[in-house]
Design an enzyme around this catalytic site. Sequence first.
Site, short mmCIF file in Angstrom:
data_model
loop_
_atom_site.label_atom_id
_atom_site.label_comp_id
_atom_site.label_asym_id
_atom_site.label_seq_id
_atom_site.Cartn_x
_atom_site.Cartn_y
_atom_site.Cartn_z
N GLY A 70 -18.54 37.92 -2.02
CA GLY A 70 -18.11 39.31 -1.94
C GLY A 70 -18.17 39.85 -0.52
O GLY A 70 -19.08 39.53 0.24
N GLU B 259 -21.56 33.03 8.50
CA GLU B 259 -22.97 33.33 8.28
C GLU B 259 -23.53 32.36 7.25
O GLU B 259 -22.77 31.75 6.49
CB GLU B 259 -23.14 34.78 7.78
CG GLU B 259 -22.75 35.82 8.81
CD GLU B 259 -22.97 37.25 8.31
OE1 GLU B 259 -23.51 37.41 7.18
OE2 GLU B 259 -22.59 38.19 9.02
N ASP C 16 -10.33 40.83 -9.85
CA ASP C 16 -11.64 41.39 -9.48
C ASP C 16 -11.77 42.79 -10.09
O ASP C 16 -10.92 43.65 -9.83
CB ASP C 16 -11.74 41.48 -7.96
CG ASP C 16 -13.12 41.90 -7.47
OD1 ASP C 16 -13.93 42.36 -8.31
OD2 ASP C 16 -13.38 41.76 -6.27
N GLY D 36 -13.43 39.51 2.78
CA GLY D 36 -12.03 39.79 3.10
C GLY D 36 -11.04 39.03 2.24
O GLY D 36 -9.93 38.74 2.69
N LYS D 37 -11.42 38.74 0.98
CA LYS D 37 -10.54 37.98 0.09
C LYS D 37 -9.23 38.73 -0.18
O LYS D 37 -8.16 38.13 -0.17
CB LYS D 37 -11.25 37.69 -1.24
CG LYS D 37 -12.47 36.79 -1.13
CD LYS D 37 -13.04 36.46 -2.49
CE LYS D 37 -13.53 37.69 -3.24
NZ LYS D 37 -14.65 38.37 -2.56
#
Length: 364
Positions: free
Chosen positions: A36, A233, A64, A39-40
């Site tokens: 989540g 990350e 979503d 930037g999907k």
Amino acid sequence: MATTAVVDAGEGAPDPTVRNLLEQESLKWVFVGGKGGVGKTTCSSILSILLASARQSVLVISTDPAHNLSDAFQQRFTKFPTLVRGFNNLYAMEIDPKVENDDFSNEGMEGFLSELTNAIPGVDEAMSFAEMLKLVQTMDYSVVVFDTAPTGHTLRLLQFPATLEKGLEKMMALKNKFGGLLNQATRLFGLGDELNEDAMLGRLEGMKDVIEQVNRQFKDPDLTTFVCVCIPEFLSLYETERLVQELAKFEIDAHNIIINQVLFDEEAVESKLLKARIKMQQKYIDQFHMLYDDFNITKLPLLPEEVCGVQALQNFSRHFLTPYKPALKRGTVEELELRVSILKSALQEAESELDRLRKGKQVA
């Protein structure tokens, strides 16, 4: 950082863009997923725009529950395909598997099926997704792009063939256990034949046929692929690794990774915080290249503003086709001139603030 340079420049390394998706003319289903907040929706919107330039018709679907397609295109979408403004072959729709069954009638077989599926964990989502796929298959779209929910929800979605199979087994068990009791009860209460066990099993069998057909297509790399979106990350890297492993387990093709929100070291960055972030990001970018050396890995820059609206999406799409290159590189005359200009502006602001403080102190 040297690792990335070697990978990017190495002969025979996969193209660091999404051109392979545009060139694969047989592609029918494109899933875009990941953790989540990475930037999907932006990526799936841009992929659908790029595909619309190469294919006859494109449908982008958000599965979503926290729908963002409407925000990305700045246009209201519903559970029915809507033409995106500015296009004549790009459509969008938003569905929510968890609530689609509310559309079922509360009477007769539909109501009973709704109650039954709610009692079997996951079947409600699977049946609703099957209904949506049945609808999509009746339409003549060249390719369908799925903007999926965060990883856990997406993996459940990919399990829907097995989930429906489980539901059918439960129905068969009920039939074997109670025999014609259900039929007798429906006749007793005057509900007619629509609630008899054969009608309900027929409905589920019909769903299963659609599921099996789609499942075969999903496992065909010529027809289906999954694009993993992430940020540099640790948690996103971990989630991407989990997703890739699960996709392999489901036999679903995945050979594209989009790394979003990248800070590029070549840019004129003076902030200690940003320099630390760049160093941290580079460590994970190196790991992505090491783990997925046979993937098409596309790096997208972190922007100072959101990418909203068709024009902004189209402008940003160029980085999907051509690797991003910062306007300025360290050590050049232009970069040094920019740094001097920034420092002069900062000095002027500091001097102005100092003057204001001195005047205020004198007045006091």
